[in-house]
Each structure stands twice: as structure tokens, then as C-alpha cells.
Design an enzyme around this catalytic site. Structure first.
Site, PDB file in Angstrom:
ATOM      1  N   GLU A   1       0.714   3.991   1.772  1.00 44.86           N
ATOM      2  CA  GLU A   1       1.119   4.419   3.108  1.00 44.86           C
ATOM      3  C   GLU A   1       2.283   3.569   3.612  1.00 44.86           C
ATOM      4  OE1 GLU A   1      -3.504   4.293   3.129  1.00 44.86           O
ATOM      5  OE2 GLU A   1      -1.856   3.332   2.064  1.00 44.86           O
TER       6      GLU A   1
ATOM      7  N   HIS B   1       0.827  -1.201   0.000  1.00 46.29           N
ATOM      8  CA  HIS B   1       0.000   0.000   0.000  1.00 46.29           C
ATOM      9  C   HIS B   1       0.865   1.257   0.000  1.00 46.29           C
ATOM     10  CE1 HIS B   1      -3.885  -2.052   1.676  1.00 46.29           C
ATOM     11  NE2 HIS B   1      -3.402  -2.642   0.589  1.00 46.29           N
TER      12      HIS B   1
ATOM     13  N   CYS C   1      -2.543  -0.468   7.406  1.00 45.39           N
ATOM     14  CA  CYS C   1      -1.831   0.805   7.279  1.00 45.39           C
ATOM     15  C   CYS C   1      -2.039   1.657   8.523  1.00 45.39           C
ATOM     16  CB  CYS C   1      -2.266   1.545   6.028  1.00 45.39           C
ATOM     17  SG  CYS C   1      -1.710   0.751   4.503  1.00 45.39           S
TER      18      CYS C   1
END
Length: 155
Positions: free
Chosen positions: A83, A81, A112
């Protein structure tokens, strides 16, 4: 919360970073920018880990192939991801994100959220929702300020 011109700049940058995503074109392209004191610390976008072919390169999305609903079974995906990539980049470069703000195109998922909380990021601004209310619950409990950019941009 009033959205500042700096918030707009960094959110616009997260959208630009999202365009670098190596995920399939019809999947979400997500970008993240970590900022402290109006200085960009790191950026991240969703895509395969270094040295691993992306779904686009493989010619198919693993999640679509396995019919996995959005917001579930995060481990069944080649992508890291946005993040996570931004936080990992900070760790790789030895950059502290303590007290920083994370600008992200989409609301972070629970995985996250846990990384954001433990990395010391104190504020998250996101533009688009994501089907994961548990992440918002964790942010609230941990005292991380979360702002839906779209709901506040016209104030």
C-alpha cells in the site's frame, strides 16, 4: 456489498502484483492496486526500497532473524508495504488518489491505514485478514469504507 466483475478483476490484479514481491518466498507476498473510475492509477508490492537489497538478496529475513511477531514492530523490516509503495508511486508520478479505491491482497496495517486515510483514498477492499484491529478502527473513524472481499464475493 455485492462484489462486481470489476472488483474481481482488480482483486485478481492485486494477487498478480503480489507475485512481484521481493520478500522471502515463505513470507507474505502482498499486492495493492489503486483505482479510480475503473482506471488503474498505480500498483505496489511489498519489497525493499529502491537501491536497498531485499531480504531475499541478503539471504535472510530480518524479522524472522529477530523473531518479531506478525503485526508488530513494522519499522524493523527492509520491506516497504504494498500500500505504501502504491501511494508513493502515485506521489512520485504526480497522480492524485483522492476518492480512489485501493484493492489489496491483505488488510492494511495501522501505518498503511494512516497513509491511506491521509492520501484521500475513500475505499479499501482486501482479501485476507491481518492481526491489526486498530487499523480497522482508524478507517471507521475516518469514514473510509472497508470491505472484506472474501466475505462478500459470494453475494
Amino acid at each position: 456489498m455485492k462484489i462486481s466483475k470489476w472488483d474481481k478483476r482488480f482483486m485478481d490484479l492485486s494477487e498478480a502484483v503480489a507475485s512481484w514481491s521481493s520478500c522471502f518466498q515463505d513470507n507474505r507476498h502482498i499486492g495493492a492496486v489503486i483505482v479510480r473510475d475503473k482506471r488503474i492509477l498505480t500498483t505496489g508490492y511489498n519489497g525493499a526500497p529502491s537501491g536497498v537489497k531485499s531480504c531475499a538478496e541478503k539471504g535472510e529475513c530480518l524479522r524472522k532473524k529477530l523473531n518479531i511477531p506478525s503485526g508488530t514492530r513494522h519499522e524493523l523490516c527492509y520491506a516497504v508495504h504494498a500500500e505504501q509503495n502504491a501511494i508513493a508511486q502515485a506521489a512520485k508520478l504526480g497522480v492524485s488518489v483522492q476518492g480512489a479505491t485501493l484493492y489489496c491482497t491483505h488488510q492494511p496495517c495501522v501505518i498503511c491505514a494512516k497513509m491511506i486515510i491521509n492520501s484521500g483514498i475513500s475505499k479499501v477492499l482486501y482479501k485476507y485478514g491481518y492481526p491489526d484491529d486498530f487499523s480497522l478502527q482508524l478507517f471507521d473513524e475516518a469514514g473510509v469504507e472497508v470491505v472484506n472481499y472474501k466475505e462478500n464475493e459470494d453475494e
